[in-house]
Design a protein around this motif. Sequence first.
Motif, PDB file in Angstrom:
ATOM      1  N   MET A 113     -33.381  34.193  -0.183  1.00 12.59           N
ATOM      2  CA  MET A 113     -33.476  34.195   1.273  1.00 12.59           C
ATOM      3  C   MET A 113     -32.150  33.731   1.849  1.00 12.59           C
ATOM      4  O   MET A 113     -31.608  32.714   1.422  1.00 12.59           O
ATOM      5  N   GLU A 114     -31.640  34.492   2.801  1.00 11.56           N
ATOM      6  CA  GLU A 114     -30.455  34.051   3.525  1.00 11.56           C
ATOM      7  C   GLU A 114     -30.931  33.247   4.722  1.00 11.56           C
ATOM      8  O   GLU A 114     -31.763  33.717   5.502  1.00 11.56           O
ATOM      9  N   ILE A 115     -30.431  32.016   4.836  1.00  9.74           N
ATOM     10  CA  ILE A 115     -30.815  31.150   5.946  1.00  9.74           C
ATOM     11  C   ILE A 115     -29.562  30.801   6.732  1.00  9.74           C
ATOM     12  O   ILE A 115     -28.463  30.755   6.188  1.00  9.74           O
ATOM     13  N   GLY A 116     -29.737  30.602   8.029  1.00 11.22           N
ATOM     14  CA  GLY A 116     -28.603  30.302   8.884  1.00 11.22           C
ATOM     15  C   GLY A 116     -28.840  29.058   9.710  1.00 11.22           C
ATOM     16  O   GLY A 116     -29.955  28.787  10.150  1.00 11.22           O
ATOM     17  N   LEU A 117     -27.764  28.302   9.924  1.00  9.48           N
ATOM     18  CA  LEU A 117     -27.803  27.131  10.796  1.00  9.48           C
ATOM     19  C   LEU A 117     -27.472  27.620  12.188  1.00  9.48           C
ATOM     20  O   LEU A 117     -26.341  28.027  12.459  1.00  9.48           O
ATOM     21  N   GLY A 118     -28.475  27.641  13.059  1.00  6.60           N
ATOM     22  CA  GLY A 118     -28.303  28.248  14.376  1.00  6.60           C
ATOM     23  C   GLY A 118     -28.481  27.273  15.514  1.00  6.60           C
ATOM     24  O   GLY A 118     -29.196  26.282  15.414  1.00  6.60           O
ATOM     25  N   LYS A 119     -27.796  27.587  16.591  1.00  6.45           N
ATOM     26  CA  LYS A 119     -27.948  26.840  17.829  1.00  6.45           C
ATOM     27  C   LYS A 119     -28.518  27.822  18.840  1.00  6.45           C
ATOM     28  O   LYS A 119     -28.027  28.942  18.970  1.00  6.45           O
ATOM     29  N   GLY A 120     -29.578  27.424  19.529  1.00  9.74           N
ATOM     30  CA  GLY A 120     -30.280  28.318  20.443  1.00  9.74           C
ATOM     31  C   GLY A 120     -29.419  28.830  21.574  1.00  9.74           C
ATOM     32  O   GLY A 120     -28.602  28.098  22.127  1.00  9.74           O
ATOM     33  N   LYS A 121     -29.596  30.099  21.920  1.00  9.51           N
ATOM     34  CA  LYS A 121     -28.874  30.712  23.031  1.00  9.51           C
ATOM     35  C   LYS A 121     -29.599  30.437  24.337  1.00  9.51           C
ATOM     36  O   LYS A 121     -30.819  30.354  24.380  1.00  9.51           O
ATOM     37  N   LYS A 122     -28.838  30.347  25.394  1.00  7.63           N
ATOM     38  CA  LYS A 122     -29.397  30.262  26.741  1.00  7.63           C
ATOM     39  C   LYS A 122     -29.637  31.687  27.229  1.00  7.63           C
ATOM     40  O   LYS A 122     -29.186  32.655  26.631  1.00  7.63           O
ATOM     41  N   ILE A 123     -30.330  31.820  28.345  1.00  6.90           N
ATOM     42  CA  ILE A 123     -30.656  33.152  28.868  1.00  6.90           C
ATOM     43  C   ILE A 123     -29.394  33.938  29.203  1.00  6.90           C
ATOM     44  O   ILE A 123     -29.281  35.123  28.897  1.00  6.90           O
ATOM     45  N   TYR A 124     -28.396  33.261  29.810  1.00  8.43           N
ATOM     46  CA  TYR A 124     -27.171  33.986  30.178  1.00  8.43           C
ATOM     47  C   TYR A 124     -26.389  34.416  28.934  1.00  8.43           C
ATOM     48  O   TYR A 124     -25.712  35.437  28.956  1.00  8.43           O
ATOM     49  N   ASP A 125     -26.492  33.662  27.833  1.00  4.90           N
ATOM     50  CA  ASP A 125     -25.845  34.075  26.586  1.00  4.90           C
ATOM     51  C   ASP A 125     -26.499  35.340  26.038  1.00  4.90           C
ATOM     52  O   ASP A 125     -25.824  36.232  25.537  1.00  4.90           O
ATOM     53  N   LYS A 126     -27.831  35.417  26.149  1.00  5.05           N
ATOM     54  CA  LYS A 126     -28.543  36.599  25.669  1.00  5.05           C
ATOM     55  C   LYS A 126     -28.145  37.830  26.474  1.00  5.05           C
ATOM     56  O   LYS A 126     -27.931  38.908  25.929  1.00  5.05           O
ATOM     57  N   ARG A 127     -28.040  37.655  27.802  1.00  2.00           N
ATOM     58  CA  ARG A 127     -27.627  38.775  28.657  1.00  2.00           C
ATOM     59  C   ARG A 127     -26.221  39.230  28.296  1.00  2.00           C
ATOM     60  O   ARG A 127     -25.937  40.426  28.277  1.00  2.00           O
TER      61      ARG A 127
END
Length: 145
Positions: A113-127
Motif C-alpha cells: 500500500m502506498e500511503i501519503g502524509l497529507g495536509k487537508g486542502k481548503k475549499i479555495y485550494d480545491k477550486r
Amino acid sequence: MEISNRKAYHEYFFEDKYIAGLVLAGTEIKSLRSGKASFNDSYCYFDKGELYVKSLHISEYSFGTYNNHPPLQERKLLLNKRELRKWEAKTKEKGYSIIPLKIFLTDKGFFKMEIGLGKGKKIYDKRETIKERETDRDIKRKYGI
C-alpha cells in the motif's frame, strides 16, 4: 493490478509518501486480486507505536466459506521503526493525516500500500486545483501535446 484512491489527491496536499506492506488474510488477498476494494473515508492511525489502516473496505471473497474475513476490519501496515517514529511525530502536528493512496501487487506476489502524509486542502485550494487541471487540458487539446 492496482487500486487507487483518486479522491485523496482532491482532498489533500501530499508532502511525503511511503510504500508499506499489508498484513492480510487469505480471502482478503483473493478479493484484492479480483479488484474488490474501496477507499471510502479510509485513513491510517497509530496504536502503541504501530500503524493501522481503518475503514478500508475489502469485499468478502465470493467462494469463501466460514473462513471469510470481515470486510471493514483494521489492517496492520508494515514499516521500519524509524519511518513510523518520523510520521508519528508529524501526525501530532495540526492538520496532518496519513491517507492510503493505492494498493498494488508486487512482482513477488505481495500486496503493498502506498500511503501519503497529507495536509487537508481548503475549499479555495480545491477550486485552484480544478482550474489548473482544466487549463492544462485545454492547452493539451489545442496544441495536441
